[in-house]
Design a protein around this motif. Structure first.
Motif, PDB file in Angstrom:
ATOM      1  N   ILE A  65       0.847  -1.202   0.000  1.00 25.81           N
ATOM      2  CA  ILE A  65       0.000   0.000   0.000  1.00 25.81           C
ATOM      3  C   ILE A  65       0.883   1.252   0.000  1.00 25.81           C
ATOM      4  O   ILE A  65       0.628   2.219  -0.722  1.00 25.81           O
ATOM      5  N   LEU A  66       1.953   1.208   0.797  1.00 25.67           N
ATOM      6  CA  LEU A  66       2.889   2.325   0.857  1.00 25.67           C
ATOM      7  C   LEU A  66       3.582   2.534  -0.483  1.00 25.67           C
ATOM      8  O   LEU A  66       3.723   3.664  -0.960  1.00 25.67           O
ATOM      9  N   ALA A  67       3.988   1.439  -1.105  1.00 28.86           N
ATOM     10  CA  ALA A  67       4.668   1.525  -2.402  1.00 28.86           C
ATOM     11  C   ALA A  67       3.738   2.061  -3.480  1.00 28.86           C
ATOM     12  O   ALA A  67       4.162   2.801  -4.369  1.00 28.86           O
ATOM     13  N   TRP A  68       2.463   1.691  -3.423  1.00 35.75           N
ATOM     14  CA  TRP A  68       1.481   2.166  -4.396  1.00 35.75           C
ATOM     15  C   TRP A  68       1.387   3.696  -4.370  1.00 35.75           C
ATOM     16  O   TRP A  68       1.221   4.342  -5.405  1.00 35.75           O
ATOM     17  N   LYS A  69       1.542   4.264  -3.166  1.00 41.21           N
ATOM     18  CA  LYS A  69       1.444   5.718  -3.012  1.00 41.21           C
ATOM     19  C   LYS A  69       2.764   6.429  -3.312  1.00 41.21           C
ATOM     20  O   LYS A  69       2.771   7.541  -3.829  1.00 41.21           O
ATOM     21  N   LYS A  70       3.879   5.781  -2.962  1.00 41.85           N
ATOM     22  CA  LYS A  70       5.171   6.456  -3.027  1.00 41.85           C
ATOM     23  C   LYS A  70       6.016   6.085  -4.239  1.00 41.85           C
ATOM     24  O   LYS A  70       6.896   6.840  -4.633  1.00 41.85           O
ATOM     25  N   VAL A  71       5.790   4.888  -4.809  1.00 39.00           N
ATOM     26  CA  VAL A  71       6.623   4.417  -5.918  1.00 39.00           C
ATOM     27  C   VAL A  71       5.742   4.291  -7.166  1.00 39.00           C
ATOM     28  O   VAL A  71       4.625   4.776  -7.192  1.00 39.00           O
ATOM     29  N   GLY A  72       6.229   3.624  -8.201  1.00 39.76           N
ATOM     30  CA  GLY A  72       5.447   3.457  -9.419  1.00 39.76           C
ATOM     31  C   GLY A  72       4.453   2.314  -9.313  1.00 39.76           C
ATOM     32  O   GLY A  72       4.666   1.343  -8.593  1.00 39.76           O
ATOM     33  N   ARG A  73       3.373   2.426 -10.044  1.00 38.86           N
ATOM     34  CA  ARG A  73       2.324   1.398  -9.989  1.00 38.86           C
ATOM     35  C   ARG A  73       2.768   0.087 -10.620  1.00 38.86           C
ATOM     36  O   ARG A  73       2.443  -0.990 -10.130  1.00 38.86           O
ATOM     37  N   SER A  74       3.502   0.192 -11.732  1.00 34.61           N
ATOM     38  CA  SER A  74       3.958  -1.022 -12.422  1.00 34.61           C
ATOM     39  C   SER A  74       4.860  -1.851 -11.518  1.00 34.61           C
ATOM     40  O   SER A  74       4.680  -3.057 -11.367  1.00 34.61           O
ATOM     41  N   PHE A  75       5.831  -1.182 -10.887  1.00 36.96           N
ATOM     42  CA  PHE A  75       6.738  -1.865  -9.967  1.00 36.96           C
ATOM     43  C   PHE A  75       5.966  -2.502  -8.814  1.00 36.96           C
ATOM     44  O   PHE A  75       6.204  -3.658  -8.447  1.00 36.96           O
ATOM     45  N   THR A  76       5.017  -1.767  -8.244  1.00 31.98           N
ATOM     46  CA  THR A  76       4.252  -2.256  -7.109  1.00 31.98           C
ATOM     47  C   THR A  76       3.386  -3.444  -7.490  1.00 31.98           C
ATOM     48  O   THR A  76       3.313  -4.439  -6.754  1.00 31.98           O
ATOM     49  N   VAL A  77       2.719  -3.368  -8.640  1.00 30.42           N
ATOM     50  CA  VAL A  77       1.830  -4.455  -9.078  1.00 30.42           C
ATOM     51  C   VAL A  77       2.615  -5.740  -9.285  1.00 30.42           C
ATOM     52  O   VAL A  77       2.234  -6.813  -8.778  1.00 30.42           O
ATOM     53  N   TYR A  78       3.716  -5.651 -10.020  1.00 29.76           N
ATOM     54  CA  TYR A  78       4.517  -6.856 -10.272  1.00 29.76           C
ATOM     55  C   TYR A  78       5.123  -7.409  -8.978  1.00 29.76           C
ATOM     56  O   TYR A  78       5.233  -8.627  -8.809  1.00 29.76           O
ATOM     57  N   SER A  79       5.505  -6.532  -8.079  1.00 30.60           N
ATOM     58  CA  SER A  79       6.077  -6.970  -6.805  1.00 30.60           C
ATOM     59  C   SER A  79       5.026  -7.702  -5.969  1.00 30.60           C
ATOM     60  O   SER A  79       5.310  -8.738  -5.362  1.00 30.60           O
ATOM     61  N   PHE A  80       3.814  -7.168  -5.941  1.00 32.72           N
ATOM     62  CA  PHE A  80       2.757  -7.822  -5.159  1.00 32.72           C
ATOM     63  C   PHE A  80       2.353  -9.154  -5.797  1.00 32.72           C
ATOM     64  O   PHE A  80       2.078 -10.127  -5.084  1.00 32.72           O
ATOM     65  N   ILE A  81       2.335  -9.200  -7.122  1.00 34.30           N
ATOM     66  CA  ILE A  81       2.052 -10.471  -7.803  1.00 34.30           C
ATOM     67  C   ILE A  81       3.117 -11.504  -7.425  1.00 34.30           C
ATOM     68  O   ILE A  81       2.798 -12.675  -7.168  1.00 34.30           O
ATOM     69  N   SER A  82       4.372 -11.064  -7.362  1.00 35.13           N
ATOM     70  CA  SER A  82       5.465 -11.948  -6.965  1.00 35.13           C
ATOM     71  C   SER A  82       5.250 -12.477  -5.549  1.00 35.13           C
ATOM     72  O   SER A  82       5.411 -13.672  -5.289  1.00 35.13           O
ATOM     73  N   VAL A  83       4.879 -11.593  -4.630  1.00 37.33           N
ATOM     74  CA  VAL A  83       4.622 -11.989  -3.242  1.00 37.33           C
ATOM     75  C   VAL A  83       3.437 -12.944  -3.159  1.00 37.33           C
ATOM     76  O   VAL A  83       3.487 -13.972  -2.471  1.00 37.33           O
ATOM     77  N   PHE A  84       2.366 -12.616  -3.881  1.00 36.11           N
ATOM     78  CA  PHE A  84       1.167 -13.462  -3.868  1.00 36.11           C
ATOM     79  C   PHE A  84       1.478 -14.867  -4.393  1.00 36.11           C
ATOM     80  O   PHE A  84       1.072 -15.873  -3.802  1.00 36.11           O
ATOM     81  N   LEU A  85       2.216 -14.919  -5.505  1.00 40.47           N
ATOM     82  CA  LEU A  85       2.563 -16.222  -6.079  1.00 40.47           C
ATOM     83  C   LEU A  85       3.484 -17.011  -5.156  1.00 40.47           C
ATOM     84  O   LEU A  85       3.328 -18.233  -5.003  1.00 40.47           O
ATOM     85  N   MET A  86       4.429 -16.315  -4.529  1.00 42.17           N
ATOM     86  CA  MET A  86       5.322 -16.994  -3.594  1.00 42.17           C
ATOM     87  C   MET A  86       4.538 -17.557  -2.409  1.00 42.17           C
ATOM     88  O   MET A  86       4.768 -18.700  -1.988  1.00 42.17           O
TER      89      MET A  86
END
Length: 276
Positions: A67-88
């Motif tokens: 949630i913090l990254a979504w606000k402070k960083v880029g959306r593309s980076f955050t989405v792919y990172s969360f997908i990575s976490v979810f899949l892991m």
């Protein structure tokens, strides 16, 4: 562009699977701990017993930083990172926990190496495995200071806690895992926070426009001449964060596949460096 996103998703999936295999086949059975949020999830799962699994805890820990990254960083980076976490987290739940080896040293080394391969290829394709990588990205945008201290502090807490709860032998083997994973990740993809790229090209104007449109980074140009060919070229020097390396590589390949690029670690910066 669609092909690129498909490839990126495939790499993120493979990276998440490798991380789950490293944990369930090597680290968890040996009670050796991973670094970052995965290690914290392992410790909490061990403390809580059967109340909550490592996969579920890993997902829960990553929700606030996402949630913090979504606000402070880029959306593309955050989405792919969360997908990575979810899949892991998903793979941690479906991949069985198997004790591949009874040798704790083999478990520590192979667990660290396999996890590092998964993390390294994910980073190389412009995403992350969440957790401390997201925290590092946010902190680098907010404070523009090295985040190695935060990594070290969290990993130190994991090691000391593991030592107190389950014996110092486990803590020492956790250090072996951390060392092995760090070395492999550095081989696949640099973990240094800032990098200097020196690009020697005959298409300097096109390269500058492409980099500015995507990365919005300052560029210094220096006249260059090939010693063997005597061709006139230009050297473009720019400083980027490690998270921007993937985008820079794509730009260089698209604009001038024959360009020579040298990427070096940047120890420090004096002067303006864009954080947003």
């Amino acid at each position: 562009m669609l092909v690129l996103h498909v490839k990126k998703m495939l790499v993120v999936l493979i990276g998440a699977l490798l991380n789950a295999i490293a944990l369930n086949f090597f680290l968890i059975p040996a009670n050796v701990y991973s670094s970052g949020f995965a290690g914290v999830a392992q410790l909490l799962s061990r403390i809580l017993g059967s109340l909550m699994s490592t996969g579920v805890l890993l997902l829960i820990l990553n929700i606030p930083v996402t949630i913090l990254a979504w606000k402070k960083v880029g959306r593309s980076f955050t989405v792919y990172s969360f997908i990575s976490v979810f899949l892991m987290s998903f793979f941690l739940e479906i991949v069985p926990i198997i004790n591949v080896s009874k040798d704790i040293l083999l478990n520590a080394v192979f667990g660290g190496v396999i996890a590092a391969i998964g993390t390294g290829i994910t980073l190389k394709w412009g995403a992350s495995t969440g957790g401390m990588d997201i925290v590092a990205m946010v902190l680098s945008r907010m404070k523009d200071k090295p985040v190695g201290t935060y990594f070290f502090t969290l990993n130190a807490v994991i090691i000391v806690t593991a030592g107190f709860l389950y014996g110092w032998e486990k803590a020492l083997y956790t250090l072996v895992t951390l060392y092995a994973s760090t070395r492999v990740i550095d081989t696949i993809h640099t973990r240094h926070e800032k990098l200097t790229a020196m690009i020697i090209t005959k298409k300097s104007e096109e390269m500058k426009k492409a980099i500015h449109s995507k990365l919005i980074r300052g560029i210094t140009t220096i006249p260059a001449k090939g010693a063997f060919t005597n061709e006139n070229k230009e050297m473009l020097i720019t400083v980027i964060t490690r998270y921007e390396l993937f985008d820079l590589e794509r730009i260089i390949k698209e604009v001038d596949p024959h360009a020579f690029t040298n990427i070096v670690q940047t120890a420090g910066i004096f002067g303006f460096f864009r954080k947003e």
